[in-house]
Structures are given as C-alpha cells and as structure tokens.
Design a protein around this motif. Structure first.
Motif, PDB file in Angstrom:
ATOM      1  N   ALA A  79       1.710   2.442   5.772  1.00 50.62           N
ATOM      2  CA  ALA A  79       1.392   2.206   4.478  1.00 50.62           C
ATOM      3  C   ALA A  79       3.013   1.445   4.504  1.00 50.62           C
ATOM      4  O   ALA A  79       4.123   1.104   4.997  1.00 50.62           O
ATOM      5  N   ASP A  80       3.274   0.897   3.082  1.00 49.96           N
ATOM      6  CA  ASP A  80       4.652   0.527   2.982  1.00 49.96           C
ATOM      7  C   ASP A  80       5.367   1.841   2.379  1.00 49.96           C
ATOM      8  O   ASP A  80       6.777   1.701   1.919  1.00 49.96           O
ATOM      9  N   ILE A  81       4.791   2.553   1.549  1.00 51.91           N
ATOM     10  CA  ILE A  81       5.307   2.971   0.283  1.00 51.91           C
ATOM     11  C   ILE A  81       4.317   4.848   0.919  1.00 51.91           C
ATOM     12  O   ILE A  81       3.630   4.662   0.454  1.00 51.91           O
ATOM     13  N   LEU A 106       9.800   3.675   5.027  1.00 54.16           N
ATOM     14  CA  LEU A 106       8.903   3.794   3.827  1.00 54.16           C
ATOM     15  C   LEU A 106       9.693   3.116   2.365  1.00 54.16           C
ATOM     16  O   LEU A 106      10.943   4.396   2.251  1.00 54.16           O
ATOM     17  N   THR A 107       9.507   2.980   1.488  1.00 53.73           N
ATOM     18  CA  THR A 107       9.040   3.692   0.088  1.00 53.73           C
ATOM     19  C   THR A 107       8.929   4.215  -0.519  1.00 53.73           C
ATOM     20  O   THR A 107       8.232   5.305   0.483  1.00 53.73           O
ATOM     21  N   VAL A 124       0.675  -0.971  -0.201  1.00 47.37           N
ATOM     22  CA  VAL A 124       0.248  -0.166  -0.133  1.00 47.37           C
ATOM     23  C   VAL A 124       0.851   1.117   0.029  1.00 47.37           C
ATOM     24  O   VAL A 124       1.915   1.203   0.686  1.00 47.37           O
ATOM     25  N   SER A 125       0.391   1.996  -1.024  1.00 49.46           N
ATOM     26  CA  SER A 125       1.337   3.399  -1.119  1.00 49.46           C
ATOM     27  C   SER A 125       0.159   4.591  -1.096  1.00 49.46           C
ATOM     28  O   SER A 125      -0.679   4.491  -0.649  1.00 49.46           O
ATOM     29  N   LEU A 126       0.264   5.380  -0.326  1.00 49.23           N
ATOM     30  CA  LEU A 126      -0.766   6.443   0.243  1.00 49.23           C
ATOM     31  C   LEU A 126       0.620   8.354  -0.654  1.00 49.23           C
ATOM     32  O   LEU A 126       1.585   8.374  -0.214  1.00 49.23           O
ATOM     33  N   ALA A 132      11.533  10.629   5.039  1.00 52.62           N
ATOM     34  CA  ALA A 132      10.428   9.027   4.892  1.00 52.62           C
ATOM     35  C   ALA A 132      11.513   7.592   4.400  1.00 52.62           C
ATOM     36  O   ALA A 132      10.965   6.548   5.608  1.00 52.62           O
ATOM     37  N   LYS A 133      12.506   8.103   3.636  1.00 51.48           N
ATOM     38  CA  LYS A 133      12.905   6.499   4.004  1.00 51.48           C
ATOM     39  C   LYS A 133      14.264   6.020   5.838  1.00 51.48           C
ATOM     40  O   LYS A 133      13.713   4.901   5.381  1.00 51.48           O
ATOM     41  N   SER A 134      13.839   7.196   5.637  1.00 55.86           N
ATOM     42  CA  SER A 134      14.487   6.416   7.191  1.00 55.86           C
ATOM     43  C   SER A 134      13.490   6.159   8.031  1.00 55.86           C
ATOM     44  O   SER A 134      13.336   5.470   8.991  1.00 55.86           O
ATOM     45  N   LYS A 135      12.345   6.191   8.291  1.00 58.42           N
ATOM     46  CA  LYS A 135      11.294   5.749   8.282  1.00 58.42           C
ATOM     47  C   LYS A 135      10.901   4.080   8.140  1.00 58.42           C
ATOM     48  O   LYS A 135       9.896   3.925   8.594  1.00 58.42           O
TER      49      LYS A 135
END
Ligand code: PXP
Length: 252
Positions: free
Chosen positions: A149-151, A187-188, A130-132, A182-185
């Motif tokens: 969310a993944d992305i 997420l893609t 799932v992307s938001l 976001a990457k540091s958290k």
C-alpha cells in the motif's frame, strides 16, 4: 508549518437524494462547490449495493473534479474493475458488510493479506495510489507495507465514539504512535471516520497526518450555514490545530 489536507466525503448527499429516488441533491454538484471553497480532495464510497453513491456518480465526478478523487471500495472484483476503468487518484480499500449503516471497523489486512494484496497489485498496476483503511495498530501497518500500500487511513471511529476522557486520550495516543510508525515505514498517513467540528482538533495536530477524510459532519453543518462556510470552518480548525502544534514545539 506542514499543511493538513481535507478530503470531503459526499456520500451523504447521495443518501438524501436516494431516500426519495430523485435526482437531487446532487453529490457531484456538492463536490464541485466543496472544491471551490477549499476541499483538497473528494471522497466517495462506491458500495457494492450502490446504496448511496452510484457508478454513474463516480463517472461524472471523474470527469469534473479538479482536485483528487479518493474512491472507497471493497475488494469485490466488480468494483475493482470499475476503479480500473475510472482511474481515480487513489482507492481506499475498506471492509464492507451489507447490513452495516456505515463502515464499522478497519480492514483486517493482517488476516487478509492475500486477498487485499491481489487488489492492491491490480489497482497499482493501473496507476492508482492505494490506501488501506485500518485500525491504528502496528501489525496492521506492517501488513499494509507488506502488501504494497502507498497510504494508510487510520480509523478514528473509536476515538470519536468514546465518552470517557481517559479512554479517549489513550486512543489518541494510539493514533499518534501509529501515525509516527506508519510514516517511518514510508507510508502516507490519513485518518477519518466520525470526525466533527468538535473532535477533529486533537487529531489534526499530529504532523504525521497528511489528510483527513470527513463527510457526515460537514454535510450536516452545510444544511445550516451553506457549503462555503461549512468547508471554511473545518479548514480553519485544521489550520489552527497545525499552527498551535508548531507554536508549542517552538516554545519547548
Ligand atoms: N473514511 C472512511 C474510510 C470512511 O468509510 C468514511 C465514511 O464513509 C469516512 C472516512 C468519513 O466518515 P464520516 O462521514 O463519519 O466523516
């Protein structure tokens, strides 16, 4: 050098088809050609009113695509049910207003956590990433993490529309910092909306960005140079942006 992926949005092929209520041009055929010439994924937006991509297009794509399908959608129960039947690789939840010409802003996950979180759980429960689609803002990134969310896909529409160089640079910085955050958290990070052959370079440079979703400019360009050239030209800009970024870091 970290590769950057290109997702091609084929909605506008369906817009042309539907303007005459014909069965051509076929967005599925365009998607297959796009894949053949280097698209890393295909994106379609199944709107609640099915004004361009139809449910049938999505079924056909799911049977023929060799890469990944990214299904853009609202949180409407009907569309979530369709997604769970088709099981695309990923679903990107976007805000949707019937009167809009195109998606106008990012999803306000911060103020809609319960509703968005419910859809995220259902989709993830069906094995779908799932992307938001959100504005490049810290509180939206935090909320995306909170709902599972993944992305995140950052909305680049504001960046694309700004005319003033100074404001544009500020928006770019915002996108860069949000991508790093976001990457540091975990997420893609994807981005898209309003990106063109002329403005994509500065976005593609950010190594935190995994994939760009681009539709209107590629489909427009393909009218003049064909699908093969349109995709290859865009891919070569993305590749060049990444290559130069690596070179400049090495030089520093
Ligand atoms: N990403 C999202 C979430 C979108 O809604 C759209 C438009 O459908 C795009 C990317 C592609 O935008 P454009 O057609 O302006 O390249």
């Amino acid at each position: 050098m970290k590769k950057i992926f290109l997702g091609v949005n084929v909605d506008h092929v369906a817009t042309v088809r539907n303007s005459r209520m014909e069965n051509y041009p076929d967005p599925v055929r365009f998607a297959v050609l796009a894949e053949e010439h280097g698209a890393d994924g295909i994106t379609v937006h199944l709107r609640e009113d099915q004004r361009h991509i139809t449910e049938n297009d999505v079924y056909r794509l799911s049977q023929i695509l060799k890469t990944r399908m990214n299904l853009e959608m609202s949180v409407s129960k009907r569309i979530v049910d369709i997604a769970c039947t088709i099981k695309p690789f990923s679903c990107c939840i976007v805000p949707e207003r019937r009167e809009e010409i195109t998606t106008e802003c990012g999803l306000d996950v911060y103020n809609r956590k319960k509703e968005v979180g419910r859809s995220v759980d259902i989709l993830k429960g069906n094995g779908i990433m799932v992307s938001l689609f959100v504005e490049p803002e810290k509180h939206q990134v935090d909320s995306a993490v909170e709902v599972g969310a993944d992305i995140v896909e950052f909305h680049t529409g504001r960046y694309s529309n700004l005319k003033s160089m100074k404001e544009r640079q500020e928006e770019l910085k915002k996108i860069e910092l949000s991508a790093i955050y976001a990457k540091s958290k975990g997420l893609t990070v994807n981005a898209g909306h309003g990106l063109t052959y002329l403005n994509v370079f500065d976005i593609a440079k950010f190594p935190e960005i995994y994939e760009l979703n681009i539709g209107h400019s590629i489909i427009s360009r393909s009218l003049f140079v064909g699908v093969k050239c349109a995709i290859r030209e865009m891919k070569s800009i993305l590749h060049e942006a990444r290559r130069r970024r690596v070179d400049s870091r090495v030089r520093c």
